[in-house]
Design a protein around this motif. Sequence first.
Motif, short mmCIF file in Angstrom:
data_model
loop_
_atom_site.label_atom_id
_atom_site.label_comp_id
_atom_site.label_asym_id
_atom_site.label_seq_id
_atom_site.Cartn_x
_atom_site.Cartn_y
_atom_site.Cartn_z
N ALA A 123 0.56 -1.32 -0.20
CA ALA A 123 0.09 -0.29 -0.10
C ALA A 123 0.83 0.93 0.13
O ALA A 123 1.78 0.89 1.40
N VAL A 124 0.69 2.36 -1.35
CA VAL A 124 1.61 3.16 -0.99
C VAL A 124 1.07 4.34 -1.23
O VAL A 124 0.12 4.33 -2.47
N THR A 125 1.41 5.52 -0.74
CA THR A 125 0.69 6.84 -0.53
C THR A 125 1.63 7.76 -1.38
O THR A 125 2.93 7.47 -1.19
N VAL A 126 1.22 7.68 -2.39
CA VAL A 126 2.06 9.05 -2.95
C VAL A 126 1.88 10.14 -3.54
O VAL A 126 1.14 11.02 -3.66
N ARG A 127 2.43 11.42 -4.56
CA ARG A 127 2.19 12.65 -4.31
C ARG A 127 3.50 12.41 -5.80
O ARG A 127 3.99 12.43 -6.03
N GLY A 128 1.79 12.85 -6.59
CA GLY A 128 2.46 13.74 -8.03
C GLY A 128 1.18 14.02 -9.09
O GLY A 128 0.20 13.47 -8.87
N ASP A 129 2.08 13.84 -10.12
CA ASP A 129 1.09 13.35 -11.10
C ASP A 129 0.36 12.56 -11.85
O ASP A 129 0.57 11.77 -11.77
N ALA A 130 -1.37 12.85 -11.95
CA ALA A 130 -2.23 10.84 -11.41
C ALA A 130 -2.04 10.42 -13.24
O ALA A 130 -2.41 9.54 -12.59
N SER A 131 -2.45 11.61 -14.38
CA SER A 131 -1.98 10.99 -15.17
C SER A 131 -0.74 9.89 -15.09
O SER A 131 -0.38 9.52 -16.81
N ARG A 132 0.80 9.91 -14.43
CA ARG A 132 1.54 8.88 -14.71
C ARG A 132 1.44 7.37 -13.90
O ARG A 132 2.42 7.06 -13.80
N ILE A 133 0.34 7.36 -12.85
CA ILE A 133 0.43 6.23 -12.68
C ILE A 133 0.63 5.30 -13.37
O ILE A 133 0.64 3.91 -12.66
N GLN A 134 0.30 5.25 -14.22
CA GLN A 134 -0.25 4.14 -15.24
C GLN A 134 1.51 3.79 -15.95
O GLN A 134 1.92 2.44 -15.88
N ASP A 135 1.95 4.59 -15.61
CA ASP A 135 3.66 4.42 -16.14
C ASP A 135 4.08 3.68 -15.15
O ASP A 135 4.93 3.07 -15.68
N LEU A 136 3.74 3.41 -13.93
CA LEU A 136 4.41 2.61 -12.90
C LEU A 136 3.50 0.70 -13.28
O LEU A 136 4.76 0.18 -12.54
N SER A 137 3.31 0.16 -13.81
CA SER A 137 2.91 -0.96 -14.35
C SER A 137 3.42 -0.99 -15.81
O SER A 137 3.32 -2.48 -16.91
N LYS A 138 4.29 0.11 -16.55
CA LYS A 138 5.73 -0.05 -17.31
C LYS A 138 6.84 -0.92 -17.08
O LYS A 138 6.76 -1.20 -16.43
N PRO A 139 7.49 -1.80 -17.89
CA PRO A 139 8.57 -2.17 -18.37
C PRO A 139 9.73 -0.44 -17.95
O PRO A 139 10.03 0.09 -19.11
N MET A 140 10.05 -1.38 -17.01
CA MET A 140 11.35 0.06 -16.18
C MET A 140 12.97 -0.32 -15.83
O MET A 140 12.60 -2.21 -15.64
N VAL A 141 13.72 -0.18 -16.28
CA VAL A 141 14.92 -0.58 -16.12
C VAL A 141 15.63 0.79 -14.28
O VAL A 141 15.76 1.51 -14.18
N ILE A 142 15.93 -0.38 -13.19
CA ILE A 142 15.68 -0.37 -11.46
C ILE A 142 17.24 -1.06 -11.65
O ILE A 142 17.91 -1.95 -11.88
N ASP A 143 18.32 0.25 -12.02
CA ASP A 143 20.17 -0.33 -11.01
C ASP A 143 20.20 -0.91 -12.39
O ASP A 143 21.47 -2.07 -11.90
N GLY A 144 19.95 -0.58 -13.49
CA GLY A 144 20.99 -1.45 -14.40
C GLY A 144 19.95 -2.40 -14.91
O GLY A 144 20.68 -3.41 -15.80
N TYR A 145 18.71 -3.17 -14.52
CA TYR A 145 17.87 -4.74 -13.95
C TYR A 145 16.73 -4.33 -14.99
O TYR A 145 15.67 -3.12 -14.41
N ARG A 146 16.09 -4.89 -15.45
CA ARG A 146 14.64 -4.85 -16.58
C ARG A 146 13.79 -5.61 -15.04
O ARG A 146 14.17 -6.86 -15.33
N ILE A 147 13.39 -4.63 -14.29
CA ILE A 147 12.10 -5.32 -13.56
C ILE A 147 11.08 -5.64 -14.53
O ILE A 147 10.99 -5.18 -16.03
N ARG A 148 10.47 -6.81 -13.70
CA ARG A 148 8.87 -7.46 -14.93
C ARG A 148 8.14 -6.37 -14.43
O ARG A 148 8.08 -5.75 -13.42
#
Length: 244
Positions: free
Chosen positions: A135-160
């Motif tokens: 359960a995460v409470t965040v502050r920011g642009d609501a239109s970017r929430i969907q970006d959290l479920s997209k592929p991304m690279v964390i510390d050089g590692y592509r996460i699922r």
Amino acid sequence: MQERLQKILSGAGVCSRRAAEKLIASGAVTVNGEQAQVGDRADLDTDTICVNGRRIGGHESYHTIVLYKPAGIVTTMSDEKNRKTVAQLVKNCPVRVLPVGRLDQYSEGMLLMTNDGALLAALTHPRNHVDKTYAVTVRGDASRIQDLSKPMVIDGYRIRPAQVKTKKMGTDGVHELHITIHEGRNRQIRKMCAQCGFKVLRLCRIAMGPLQLENSLRPGHWRELTAEEMQALHRASGLEKTDK
């Protein structure tokens, strides 16, 4: 009360009933010093039952607990900076248990701890991908929430890709989300949020595999897992696929 050995081993959190039958057949289980046979019965209260020479029941049994780690506590057994540790929260546990993975100092919620080395290794091994929900409470642009479920690279590692559910959309830019991740990279949720322009205000782990952080467990408190929870955890960790 006498019960079948495989039921006793399963109830003590050693393994599932199917795996217990294999242990017994391999000669790894003794009752009162005598090698046990599949189908034998025993009484955990009156008999001495050992697996590979290690007694189950009493202080030498496997213990797996769930702790509600409060924010501000470090997930370590000792700390050179003299910060409060999870070891202090579980000092009344009958055996020394170790954390399964980590929650960073400023995160809270479910933390499993165990003295079962095989279970700890299975739950933390990358190949098993035991899901964790926060359960995460965040502050920011609501239109970017969907970006959290997209592929991304964390510390050089592509996460699922994570699973993200919006629980509450705030008009003030503060939003409540449930985020499920499939790996356990260091500070993964915080780094995901940072990449998408969010500031994390609160982060609480509410589930790990089949286990849920129930409302009855208060911050700083812990309890033993039930036999049913242990069986589900063994399946989720890959120690046993079925338990028929």
